[in-house]
Design a protein around this motif. Structure first.
Motif, mmCIF file in Angstrom:
data_model
loop_
_atom_site.group_PDB
_atom_site.id
_atom_site.type_symbol
_atom_site.label_atom_id
_atom_site.label_comp_id
_atom_site.label_asym_id
_atom_site.label_seq_id
_atom_site.Cartn_x
_atom_site.Cartn_y
_atom_site.Cartn_z
ATOM 1 N N LYS A 48 0.500 12.865 -17.931
ATOM 2 C CA LYS A 48 0.429 13.194 -16.513
ATOM 3 C C LYS A 48 -0.995 13.191 -15.973
ATOM 4 C CE LYS A 48 4.697 15.925 -16.420
ATOM 5 N NZ LYS A 48 5.304 17.244 -16.122
ATOM 6 N N LYS A 49 -1.990 13.283 -16.873
ATOM 7 C CA LYS A 49 -3.376 13.321 -16.408
ATOM 8 C C LYS A 49 -3.781 12.038 -15.686
ATOM 9 C CE LYS A 49 -5.484 11.541 -20.685
ATOM 10 N NZ LYS A 49 -6.480 11.782 -21.744
ATOM 11 N N PHE A 50 -3.059 10.927 -15.943
ATOM 12 C CA PHE A 50 -3.387 9.659 -15.294
ATOM 13 C C PHE A 50 -2.766 9.543 -13.904
ATOM 14 C CE2 PHE A 50 -3.686 8.450 -19.860
ATOM 15 C CZ PHE A 50 -5.021 8.077 -19.864
ATOM 16 N N GLY A 51 -1.863 10.445 -13.566
ATOM 17 C CA GLY A 51 -1.184 10.359 -12.286
ATOM 18 C C GLY A 51 0.241 9.860 -12.439
ATOM 19 N N ARG A 52 0.873 9.551 -11.332
ATOM 20 C CA ARG A 52 2.268 9.113 -11.335
ATOM 21 C C ARG A 52 2.392 7.772 -12.046
ATOM 22 N NH1 ARG A 52 5.664 6.742 -7.092
ATOM 23 N NH2 ARG A 52 7.826 7.401 -7.413
ATOM 24 N N TRP A 53 3.202 7.722 -13.086
ATOM 25 C CA TRP A 53 3.274 6.516 -13.913
ATOM 26 C C TRP A 53 3.775 5.304 -13.126
ATOM 27 C CZ3 TRP A 53 7.505 3.486 -14.645
ATOM 28 C CH2 TRP A 53 8.767 4.023 -14.333
ATOM 29 N N HIS A 54 4.675 5.517 -12.189
ATOM 30 C CA HIS A 54 5.242 4.387 -11.451
ATOM 31 C C HIS A 54 4.197 3.739 -10.546
ATOM 32 C CE1 HIS A 54 7.820 2.278 -8.445
ATOM 33 N NE2 HIS A 54 8.520 1.995 -9.540
ATOM 34 N N ILE A 56 0.977 3.616 -11.154
ATOM 35 C CA ILE A 56 0.091 2.869 -12.044
ATOM 36 C C ILE A 56 0.767 1.574 -12.483
ATOM 37 C CG2 ILE A 56 -1.033 2.893 -14.306
ATOM 38 C CD1 ILE A 56 -1.378 5.947 -13.867
ATOM 39 N N TYR A 57 2.050 1.674 -12.822
ATOM 40 C CA TYR A 57 2.788 0.484 -13.238
ATOM 41 C C TYR A 57 2.840 -0.562 -12.127
ATOM 42 C CZ TYR A 57 6.837 -2.539 -13.779
ATOM 43 O OH TYR A 57 7.666 -3.636 -13.806
ATOM 44 N N MET A 58 3.087 -0.135 -10.900
ATOM 45 C CA MET A 58 3.194 -1.070 -9.781
ATOM 46 C C MET A 58 1.870 -1.783 -9.537
ATOM 47 S SD MET A 58 6.267 -1.206 -8.758
ATOM 48 C CE MET A 58 6.036 -2.096 -7.215
ATOM 49 N N ARG A 59 0.758 -1.063 -9.639
ATOM 50 C CA ARG A 59 -0.538 -1.709 -9.414
ATOM 51 C C ARG A 59 -0.863 -2.666 -10.564
ATOM 52 N NH1 ARG A 59 -5.747 1.858 -7.910
ATOM 53 N NH2 ARG A 59 -4.104 2.862 -6.666
ATOM 54 N N ALA A 60 -0.582 -2.260 -11.800
ATOM 55 C CA ALA A 60 -0.819 -3.132 -12.944
ATOM 56 C C ALA A 60 0.064 -4.373 -12.870
ATOM 57 C CB ALA A 60 -0.574 -2.373 -14.249
ATOM 58 N N ASN A 61 1.321 -4.196 -12.462
ATOM 59 C CA ASN A 61 2.245 -5.322 -12.342
ATOM 60 C C ASN A 61 1.785 -6.280 -11.250
ATOM 61 O OD1 ASN A 61 4.796 -6.612 -13.113
ATOM 62 N ND2 ASN A 61 5.484 -6.050 -11.061
ATOM 63 N N ARG A 62 1.278 -5.734 -10.155
ATOM 64 C CA ARG A 62 0.755 -6.570 -9.066
ATOM 65 C C ARG A 62 -0.467 -7.351 -9.539
ATOM 66 N NH1 ARG A 62 0.833 -2.889 -5.501
ATOM 67 N NH2 ARG A 62 -1.328 -2.169 -5.599
ATOM 68 N N TRP A 63 -1.351 -6.705 -10.283
ATOM 69 C CA TRP A 63 -2.517 -7.398 -10.824
ATOM 70 C C TRP A 63 -2.101 -8.533 -11.767
ATOM 71 C CZ3 TRP A 63 -6.347 -2.868 -12.418
ATOM 72 C CH2 TRP A 63 -6.863 -2.294 -11.245
ATOM 73 N N ALA A 64 -1.077 -8.260 -12.585
ATOM 74 C CA ALA A 64 -0.617 -9.283 -13.534
ATOM 75 C C ALA A 64 -0.114 -10.513 -12.796
ATOM 76 C CB ALA A 64 0.476 -8.706 -14.434
ATOM 77 N N LYS A 65 0.697 -10.321 -11.762
ATOM 78 C CA LYS A 65 1.275 -11.447 -11.028
ATOM 79 C C LYS A 65 0.218 -12.194 -10.215
ATOM 80 C CE LYS A 65 5.920 -9.484 -10.714
ATOM 81 N NZ LYS A 65 6.984 -8.941 -9.828
#
Length: 258
Positions: A48-54, A56-65
């Motif tokens: 939880k220290k990183f923040g809301r996992w979803h 983070i996932y959405m931004r990482a997924n956007r970067w990947a695409k």
């Protein structure tokens, strides 16, 4: 391990401005991705220290695409952050086992370099490295694909690098006439031992050939990331995202590495 603020400054301007949940900074997202890459956990398993996992996932997924980390990786090459002299490069490949979560759904949109070899479902990472701490280029292929054809594709990408006269270190998997001739056509010098069944053998620089371990050491560090040691991702674009990320982290660390 985490990316420090000092290391982040090197690539800060290469990343897009956050949108959506702007409470989570890019550095925080990078360290969250680092946690997932290192531990091989699911996105839902982020502390939880990183923040809301979803988010983070959405931004990482956007970067990947969008290929964001592809551009960062290329920018680090152009900026010569680690400042090494390229007098030789090494070409090699390594196999990665595909986790059951990464198999199936072959009709899913996007390339999937996954094939069945003697070791089961695998993916090969083909890489050209300049020294032990600088990957120049890499590609993916199904596990049953031959090394030499994929290696030639990577070598062709070096055509306009201005590395004429550079020595190309390769093992016997690349000693075929077509691969060696391509190296000569690029103005480079192949350093590869001939197979024992060759009718006409050639001399090669054995002292330089000992440096082939450099690309092996790079592979070893990459496989320290569990999301690379075992492929969990069906699509190449996501798996490449983690490889680019690991190479970027390795470059940032190498800035302070003796």
């Amino acid at each position: 391990m985490e990316i420090t603020a000092q290391q982040f400054k090197i690539i800060e301007n290469l990343l897009p401005i956050p949108r959506g949940n702007v409470k989570i900074a890019n550095l925080q997202v990078l360290n969250a991705v680092l946690y997932v890459a290192e531990h091989g956990c699911k996105w839902r398993g982020l502390p939880k220290k990183f923040g809301r996992w979803h988010s983070i996932y959405m931004r990482a997924n956007r970067w990947a695409k969008q290929g964001v980390l592809d551009d960062v990786f290329l920018a680090l090459q152009d900026n010569d952050i680690i400042n090494i002299q390229v007098d030789h490069v090494s070409l090699d490949s390594t196999a990665v086992k595909v986790h059951p979560d990464g198999t199936g759904a072959f009709k899913k949109n996007g390339p999937q370099s996954i094939g069945k070899s003697r070791a089961g479902w695998t993916t090969k990472i083909h890489m050209v490295a300049a020294g032990y701490n600088r990957a120049v280029a890499f590609s993916l292929s199904p596990g049953q694909a031959g090394d030499a054809p994929e290696g030639r594709k990577l070598l062709k990408s070096l055509e306009n690098c201005g590395w004429e006269g550079t020595q190309v270190i390769m093992d016997k998997a690349y000693e075929g006439d077509e691969t060696r001739q391509l190296v000569f056509d690029l103005g480079m010098t192949p350093v590869v031992p001939p197979k024992c069944n060759r009718l006409s053998i050639w001399e090669y620089d054995r002292e330089v050939y000992r440096k082939r371990n450099e690309v092996e050491r790079l592979f070893r560090r990459l496989k320290g990331f569990r999301r690379i040691f075992s492929r969990f991702d069906k699509l190449d674009v996501v798996f490449k995202f983690f490889i680019h990320f690991a190479l970027i982290v390795d470059t940032l660390i190498s800035v302070n590495r003796p």
